[in-house]
Design a protein around this motif. Structure first.
Motif, PDB file in Angstrom:
ATOM      1  N   GLY A  72       0.824  -1.216   0.000  1.00 54.90           N
ATOM      2  CA  GLY A  72       0.000   0.000   0.000  1.00 54.90           C
ATOM      3  C   GLY A  72       0.854   1.260   0.000  1.00 54.90           C
ATOM      4  O   GLY A  72       0.527   2.246  -0.661  1.00 54.90           O
ATOM      5  N   ARG A  73       1.961   1.202   0.719  1.00 58.03           N
ATOM      6  CA  ARG A  73       2.850   2.372   0.750  1.00 58.03           C
ATOM      7  C   ARG A  73       3.506   2.620  -0.599  1.00 58.03           C
ATOM      8  O   ARG A  73       3.672   3.766  -1.014  1.00 58.03           O
ATOM      9  N   LEU A  74       3.886   1.530  -1.265  1.00 56.24           N
ATOM     10  CA  LEU A  74       4.503   1.678  -2.588  1.00 56.24           C
ATOM     11  C   LEU A  74       3.497   2.240  -3.598  1.00 56.24           C
ATOM     12  O   LEU A  74       3.850   3.078  -4.434  1.00 56.24           O
ATOM     13  N   VAL A  75       2.252   1.786  -3.522  1.00 55.44           N
ATOM     14  CA  VAL A  75       1.211   2.322  -4.418  1.00 55.44           C
ATOM     15  C   VAL A  75       1.014   3.806  -4.140  1.00 55.44           C
ATOM     16  O   VAL A  75       0.919   4.616  -5.067  1.00 55.44           O
ATOM     17  N   ARG A  76       0.945   4.142  -2.859  1.00 52.05           N
ATOM     18  CA  ARG A  76       0.780   5.559  -2.492  1.00 52.05           C
ATOM     19  C   ARG A  76       1.962   6.392  -2.968  1.00 52.05           C
ATOM     20  O   ARG A  76       1.798   7.511  -3.459  1.00 52.05           O
ATOM     21  N   ALA A  77       3.170   5.852  -2.846  1.00 53.05           N
ATOM     22  CA  ALA A  77       4.368   6.578  -3.298  1.00 53.05           C
ATOM     23  C   ALA A  77       4.325   6.813  -4.807  1.00 53.05           C
ATOM     24  O   ALA A  77       4.667   7.899  -5.287  1.00 53.05           O
ATOM     25  N   ARG A  78       3.868   5.806  -5.560  1.00 49.28           N
ATOM     26  CA  ARG A  78       3.761   5.978  -7.017  1.00 49.28           C
ATOM     27  C   ARG A  78       2.730   7.045  -7.365  1.00 49.28           C
ATOM     28  O   ARG A  78       2.933   7.853  -8.268  1.00 49.28           O
ATOM     29  N   GLN A  79       1.597   7.028  -6.644  1.00 46.77           N
ATOM     30  CA  GLN A  79       0.561   8.037  -6.884  1.00 46.77           C
ATOM     31  C   GLN A  79       1.077   9.432  -6.535  1.00 46.77           C
ATOM     32  O   GLN A  79       0.823  10.398  -7.266  1.00 46.77           O
ATOM     33  N   THR A  80       1.795   9.537  -5.448  1.00 44.72           N
ATOM     34  CA  THR A  80       2.362  10.830  -5.048  1.00 44.72           C
ATOM     35  C   THR A  80       3.375  11.311  -6.072  1.00 44.72           C
ATOM     36  O   THR A  80       3.404  12.492  -6.426  1.00 44.72           O
TER      37      THR A  80
ATOM     38  N   ALA B  62       4.630  15.061 -10.436  1.00 47.55           N
ATOM     39  CA  ALA B  62       4.986  15.327 -11.832  1.00 47.55           C
ATOM     40  C   ALA B  62       3.962  16.242 -12.487  1.00 47.55           C
ATOM     41  O   ALA B  62       4.322  17.180 -13.210  1.00 47.55           O
ATOM     42  N   VAL B  63       2.668  15.993 -12.232  1.00 48.98           N
ATOM     43  CA  VAL B  63       1.618  16.848 -12.799  1.00 48.98           C
ATOM     44  C   VAL B  63       1.731  18.262 -12.243  1.00 48.98           C
ATOM     45  O   VAL B  63       1.639  19.253 -12.984  1.00 48.98           O
ATOM     46  N   THR B  64       1.945  18.372 -10.936  1.00 44.68           N
ATOM     47  CA  THR B  64       2.096  19.702 -10.320  1.00 44.68           C
ATOM     48  C   THR B  64       3.318  20.415 -10.888  1.00 44.68           C
ATOM     49  O   THR B  64       3.269  21.621 -11.143  1.00 44.68           O
ATOM     50  N   GLY B  65       4.397  19.678 -11.101  1.00 38.88           N
ATOM     51  CA  GLY B  65       5.591  20.276 -11.696  1.00 38.88           C
ATOM     52  C   GLY B  65       5.335  20.806 -13.098  1.00 38.88           C
ATOM     53  O   GLY B  65       5.796  21.888 -13.457  1.00 38.88           O
TER      54      GLY B  65
END
Length: 132
Positions: free
Chosen positions: A45-53, A58-61
């Protein structure tokens, strides 16, 4: 630990490895069950969250870069416009000074002018003249 002690420790480890290779039944009595720490239980779950973050960053950048590009373009246009206004102001000043002889229109020696004494001249107000 000096070099001799390190050499003896390495020799003991090699001897144990050779013994286990030759007699694997020695390991049968040892419970080799490796337990996972509780911290690893939610790792997926943490890895999925890290990928989403990471994707959100990237979108915010990209949005940030687009906003800065728009600001740079607007700043470039403003700089060009300011240059044009400065040029227009200088030309207007030259025109006004050429009409008044290079001064503000008043006498330099303290004498009254015809405009100051009311003998003519144009009075400019913010209200238009009515033809009544």
């Amino acid at each position: 630990m000096d070099r001799l002690e390190a050499l003896v420790a390495i020799a003991h480890l090699r001897l144990r490895l050779v013994m286990i290779e030759r007699r694997p039944q020695l390991l049968e009595g040892v419970d080799m069950q490796i337990k996972r720490p509780i911290e690893l239980a939610g790792l997926k779950g943490r890895l999925v969250r890290a990928r989403q973050t990471e994707a959100a960053i990237a979108v915010t950048g990209e949005r940030y870069d687009a906003a800065l590009d728009a600001i740079d373009e607007a700043h470039g246009a403003a700089k060009a416009h300011v240059g044009e206004l400065e040029h227009y102001g200088a030309e207007l000043r030259k025109t006004v000074e050429s009409m008044t002889g290079g001064t503000n229109g008043g006498p330099n020696d303290g004498a009254s002018s015809s405009i100051a004494s009311g003998d003519g001249g144009q009075v400019i107000t913010s209200e238009p003249e009515t033809g009544a």
